[in-house]
Design an enzyme around this catalytic site. Structure first.
Site, PDB file in Angstrom:
ATOM      1  N   VAL A  59       0.833  -1.206   0.000  1.00 35.41           N
ATOM      2  CA  VAL A  59       0.000   0.000   0.000  1.00 35.41           C
ATOM      3  C   VAL A  59       0.868   1.256   0.000  1.00 35.41           C
ATOM      4  CG1 VAL A  59      -1.780   1.276   1.250  1.00 35.41           C
ATOM      5  CG2 VAL A  59      -1.917  -1.208   1.104  1.00 35.41           C
ATOM      6  N   CYS A  60       1.920   1.263   0.795  1.00 38.09           N
ATOM      7  CA  CYS A  60       2.819   2.424   0.835  1.00 38.09           C
ATOM      8  C   CYS A  60       3.498   2.617  -0.517  1.00 38.09           C
ATOM      9  CB  CYS A  60       3.861   2.256   1.931  1.00 38.09           C
ATOM     10  SG  CYS A  60       3.161   2.115   3.593  1.00 38.09           S
ATOM     11  N   ALA A  61       3.967   1.526  -1.081  1.00 37.38           N
ATOM     12  CA  ALA A  61       4.613   1.597  -2.396  1.00 37.38           C
ATOM     13  C   ALA A  61       3.634   2.110  -3.444  1.00 37.38           C
ATOM     14  CB  ALA A  61       5.150   0.221  -2.790  1.00 37.38           C
TER      15      ALA A  61
END
Length: 165
Positions: A59-61
Site C-alpha cells: 500500500v505504501c509503495a
C-alpha cells in the site's frame, strides 16, 4: 493522540496532525543522498507530505507510485514521501520503480513523527508512522490534513486534488 487501525486492530499515534491554518511544524528529513530536506527549502511552493509506515509494504509503495504520476500535474507543488525507511532503501525503491517526480524523506534521525503527531506509540508498527496526508501552502501554513483510519488502505488522493485545485 489519535486512534488508527492496522488490519482492524487499534493503535495510537503520539499526537494529532497539525491544525488547519496553523504554521506547519518545521522539519528536517534525510534525502536519498543523505542531504537534509527541510521545510524552508520549499518557501513559496505548496508541499504535500505523503506520510506512511514503510516502502516495503504494497500500500505504501502504491501511494508513492500514484503520487509520482500525479505530481507532474500539481502546479507549484512538491510532493515529499515521508517514512522511517532509511535513505538507501528509498533510493533503491525509486530507482527500481522509476520514481522521479516526488522526493523521499526519511525521518530516521529527526523528530518529524512527533512534531506531526504521526509516530505510532503501540501495536506491531510501533515507532513507524501512521498513514496521513498533510498539505502546506506557499506561506508555510497547513491547508489540510487527512489521517487514514485503516493503515492498510491507500490515502485519499482526491482530498489532495480538491484542496490544490
Amino acid at each position: 493522540m489519535e486512534t488508527v487501525l492496522f488490519k482492524g486492530e487499534p493503535m495510537h499515534t503520539c499526537g494529532e496532525l497539525p491544525a488547519v491554518g496553523t504554521v506547519a511544524p518545521y522539519f528536517v528529513l534525510v534525502g536519498q543522498d543523505l542531504s537534509d530536506i527541510n521545510l524552508h527549502d520549499f518557501k513559496g511552493q505548496r508541499v504535500v507530505l505523503n506520510i506512511f509506515p514503510s516502502l516495503d509494504t504494497d500500500v505504501c509503495a502504491a501511494s508513492v507510485r500514484r503520487f509520482n504520476k500525479e505530481a507532474a500535474s500539481l502546479a507549484n507543488t512538491k510532493v515529499i514521501c515521508v517514512s522511517e525507511d532509511l535513505p538507501f532503501a528509498a533510493s533503491r525503491f525509486c530507482v527500481a520503480n522509476g520514481i522521479a517526480n516526488v522526493m523521499t524523506g526519511s525521518g530516521f534521525r529527526s523528530d518529524f513523527g512527533k512534531n506531526y503527531g504521526v509516530t505510532l506509540d503501540d501495536g506491531p508498527l510501533r515507532g513507524l508512522y501512521a498513514r496521513a496526508l498533510v498539505v502546506i501552502d506557499e506561506n508555510g501554513r497547513i491547508m489540510g490534513t487527512s489521517l487514514c483510519r485503516e493503515i492498510t488502505e491507500e490515502p485519499d488522493y482526491d482530498f489532495v486534488k480538491k484542496l490544490l485545485s
